[in-house]
Design an enzyme around this catalytic site. Structure first.
Site, short mmCIF file in Angstrom:
data_model
loop_
_atom_site.label_atom_id
_atom_site.label_comp_id
_atom_site.label_asym_id
_atom_site.label_seq_id
_atom_site.Cartn_x
_atom_site.Cartn_y
_atom_site.Cartn_z
N ASP A 54 0.76 -1.16 0.01
CA ASP A 54 -0.16 0.11 0.01
C ASP A 54 0.94 1.13 0.05
OD1 ASP A 54 -3.21 0.61 1.98
OD2 ASP A 54 -2.07 1.61 0.49
N ASP B 42 -2.96 4.60 -2.60
CA ASP B 42 -3.80 5.32 -1.78
C ASP B 42 -4.36 6.44 -2.15
OD1 ASP B 42 -4.84 5.44 1.12
OD2 ASP B 42 -3.91 7.28 0.84
N GLU C 187 -6.92 3.40 -5.64
CA GLU C 187 -8.10 3.77 -4.95
C GLU C 187 -8.48 5.21 -5.37
OE1 GLU C 187 -7.80 5.39 -1.08
OE2 GLU C 187 -9.74 4.52 -0.11
N ASP D 81 -11.30 0.73 5.93
CA ASP D 81 -11.98 2.17 5.90
C ASP D 81 -13.68 1.79 5.75
OD1 ASP D 81 -9.92 3.59 3.58
OD2 ASP D 81 -9.84 3.61 5.78
O1 TEU Z 1 -9.01 6.64 1.94
C1 TEU Z 1 -8.90 7.49 0.97
C2 TEU Z 1 -10.37 8.06 1.36
O2 TEU Z 1 -10.61 7.99 2.59
C3 TEU Z 1 -11.14 8.72 0.43
O3 TEU Z 1 -11.28 7.93 -0.92
C4 TEU Z 1 -12.67 8.88 0.79
O4 TEU Z 1 -12.94 7.69 1.47
C5 TEU Z 1 -13.56 8.83 -0.27
O5 TEU Z 1 -13.23 9.75 -1.42
C6 TEU Z 1 -14.91 9.26 0.14
O6 TEU Z 1 -15.89 9.12 -0.87
C7 TEU Z 1 -7.35 6.23 1.99
C8 TEU Z 1 -6.92 5.20 2.92
O7 TEU Z 1 -7.56 3.83 2.63
C9 TEU Z 1 -7.56 5.77 4.40
O8 TEU Z 1 -7.18 4.77 5.26
C10 TEU Z 1 -6.49 6.93 4.58
O9 TEU Z 1 -7.30 7.52 5.89
C11 TEU Z 1 -6.87 7.95 3.67
O10 TEU Z 1 -6.62 7.45 2.39
C12 TEU Z 1 -5.57 8.93 3.89
O11 TEU Z 1 -4.58 8.42 3.48
#
Ligand code: TEU
Ligand code: CA
Length: 553
Positions: A98, A199, A257, A332
């Site tokens: 990650d 991420d 992501e 998440d």
């Molecule tokens: O999550 C990304 C995130 O939170 C966003 O994509 C959000 O959820 C979305 O746009 C809402 O619709 C990643 C990681 O998985 C998370 O654990 C971290 O906290 C975050 O990035 C910051 O690094």
């Protein structure tokens, strides 16, 4: 039809902090994963997605990296990491890391330099803005509460942080910074890893003019940045460059992501002909129950046809043009069985039904640690039990607005991220066998009922049903590469679909309710199955509560 190892792979996501503690400091670690590598191999998965283990002050549990080239001491050493990679490869298990490159920790030397002076070479590696007539540079809200702008007294400017103020966003316009990131990625790939989960990678394509957003979120002051942060054309420029400079030089898997990517955008982001990503995580099905206010904890009811249509739409757009992922949970989101199944009366049946769904759907399959046991959301009795920075920040805003602690607990209980971060439940000993010390976060009180040891020895357990489904997917390539056609899509109780590939057909019937339903399989299709699989011990003429029935032909 393009074929790559990562299309057939089944990926197991490990959140190391909560997986296994080997040195009894209450925190999961790399040696703990090595202790459990035989469990992972026995599950039958092909790839481990390892959540961030880099040096970090853990403001966001490792998603705030302060040194890309070192392992955080709580998780172990780079030698421990080398050993983990070796133990994986010895067992033909691949390892993807990650990687967080939209932002770093504010304790990263780059940011310490950047904030030290406007003349620093690193100033432009981050996003700094003056305040116009005393107001914030824009009204975007951070996902972790408040504004995305944090004022820095020393240089009298604001820096941007889409997430916590300890996670300053990198400035992807700066080519020197980008090249440093690419060198670091190649350093990890040269150590032998098999790819990356990138991420929040959509946010590197944010609109750097920061136009104000229209729809303020629940606190009324700051708008969700989504409308100006997602999938700007510049994102393709950066991903193309990243692919050219890094990915294209290795036989690896990349998954980005990209929360709000649409199927059409995904054709560009993970199209076979696009040289960007291999696949992505989009959250359309994962936000189906999110209210329209933009406040993540708002809930709205949904019906099964809506859920089904999302999957049919994605398949119809992508099939044979781009690759997708299939998942129902991660670190998440709430636990899948609590969210899409039934974590009380029908926990066993519904957890297995969701396993049948995951492992018979198109796309690369991702299983989040503990879902193979049917682990559930965790009851948090008060805010002090929470560990997630999102909860800490958002709940303090809610307290300031006059809400009581019990009101807040009620609002956040279904969707707080700590639900899926409680320690893995290995056995019925103290702390569920996760640690002999008091763990960094509460153990789910149901661990004596739900744990790996109890399920390992039970042929009817959720764990053993996952293993059976994983083996089924490995034997039936139609479940990977086949077409996907939903039958009776308006049916509000059953999710029925066919997977068709050459002369192999699979009919899947999933009951997403507690009802027992008479369903007559369409006899116009000669469904003389060679085999029928069910999550119930015996077959029945009716489809029982949360039954999964799979007919193979
Ligand atoms: O999550 C990304 C995130 O939170 C966003 O994509 C959000 O959820 C979305 O746009 C809402 O619709 C990643 C990681 O998985 C998370 O654990 C971290 O906290 C975050 O990035 C910051 O690094
Ligand atoms: Ca430990």
């Amino acid at each position: 039809m393009e074929k790559h190892w990562w299309q057939e792979s089944i990926v197991y996501q490990i959140y190391p902090r909560s997986f296994k503690d080997s040195n009894n400091d209450g925190i999961g670690d790399i040696n703990g994963i090595i202790e459990k590598i035989d469990y992972i191999e026995d599950l039958g998965v092909d790839v481990i997605w390892l959540c961030p283990v880099y040096e970090s002050p853990n403001d966001d549990n490792g998603y705030d990296i302060s040194d890309y080239y070192n392992i955080m001491p709580e998780f172990g050493t780079i030698d421990d990491w080398d050993r983990l990679l070796n133990e994986c490869h010895k067992r033909n298990i691949r390892l993807i890391m990650d990687l967080v490159i939209n932002h770093t920790s504010d304790e990263h030397p780059w940011f310490i330099e950047s904030r030290s002076s406007k003349e620093s070479k690193y100033r432009d590696w981050y996003i700094w803005r003056k305040s116009e007539n005393g107001s914030l540079p824009s009204n975007w809200g951070s996902f972790f509460g408040g504004s995305i702008w944090e004022y820095d007294k020393k240089t009298e400017e604001y820096y941007c942080h889409i997430f916590s103020k300890k996670q300053p966003d990198l400035n992807w316009q700066n080519s020197e910074m980008r090249n440093e990131i690419y060198s670091m990625m190649k350093w990890w790939l040269d150590k032998g890893i098999d790819g990356f989960r990138l991420d929040a990678i959509d946010f590197i394509g944010k609109d750097l003019n920061f136009p104000d957003v229209k729809n303020p979120t629940f606190n009324g002051v700051f708008g969700s940045p989504s409308e100006h942060t997602k999938n700007k054309p510049i994102l393709h420029t950066y991903l193309n460059e990243m692919n050219r400079e890094v990915f294209s030089k290795y036989d690896i898997m990349t998954v980005g992501e990209i929360a709000s990517a649409t199927p059409e955008q995904t054709l560009k982001l993970s199209g076979f002909d696009r040289n960007e990503l291999n696949m992505l995580f989009s959250f359309e099905h994962m936000t189906i129950d999110m209210g329209d206010s933009g406040f993540r904890f708002d809930h709205k009811d949904w019906k099964l046809p809506e859920f089904k249509k999302i999957f049919q739409k994605w398949h119809n757009t992508l099939y044979k043009k781009a690759w997708n992922s299939t998942f129902l949970g991660n670190h998440d989101f709430p636990r899948a069985v609590s969210r899409f199944g039934d974590d009380t009366t029908y926990r066993q049946e519904s957890a297995k039904m969701l396993a049948a769904f995951l492992l018979t759907m198109p796309g690369t399959v991702f299983i989040y640690q503990g879902d193979e046991l049917g682990m559930t959301n965790c009851p948090f009795d008060d805010l002090s039990e929470h560990r997630d920075v999102e909860i800490k920040n958002v709940s303090s805003e809610m307290l300031l607005k006059g809400m009581t602690e019990s009101e807040i607990i009620e609002i956040i209980k279904h969707k707080n991220r700590d639900n899926s971060r409680t320690p893995m439940q290995w056995d019925n000993s103290t702390n569920a066998g996760f640690s002999n010390a008091s763990p960094w976060i509460k153990v789910n009180p149901n661990y004596k009922e739900i744990n790996a040891e109890k399920q390992n020895n039970d042929s009817n357990s959720i764990l053993n049903f996952y293993k059976k489904m994983i083996q089924l997917r490995k034997m039936r390539k139609g479940l990977v590469y086949g077409d996907f056609k939903i039958i009776d899509i308006e049916n509000e109780d059953l999710f029925i679909y066919e997977r068709i590939f050459n002369n192999e057909s699979t009919l899947v019937i999933l009951n997403f309710t507690t009802k027992t339903i008479q369903y007559n399989i369409d006899t116009s299709i000669d469904w003389t199955p060679s085999e029928t699989i069910s999550n119930y011990a015996e077959l029945s003429s009716e489809i029982r509560p949360y039954e999964a029935r799979i007919l193979l032909k």
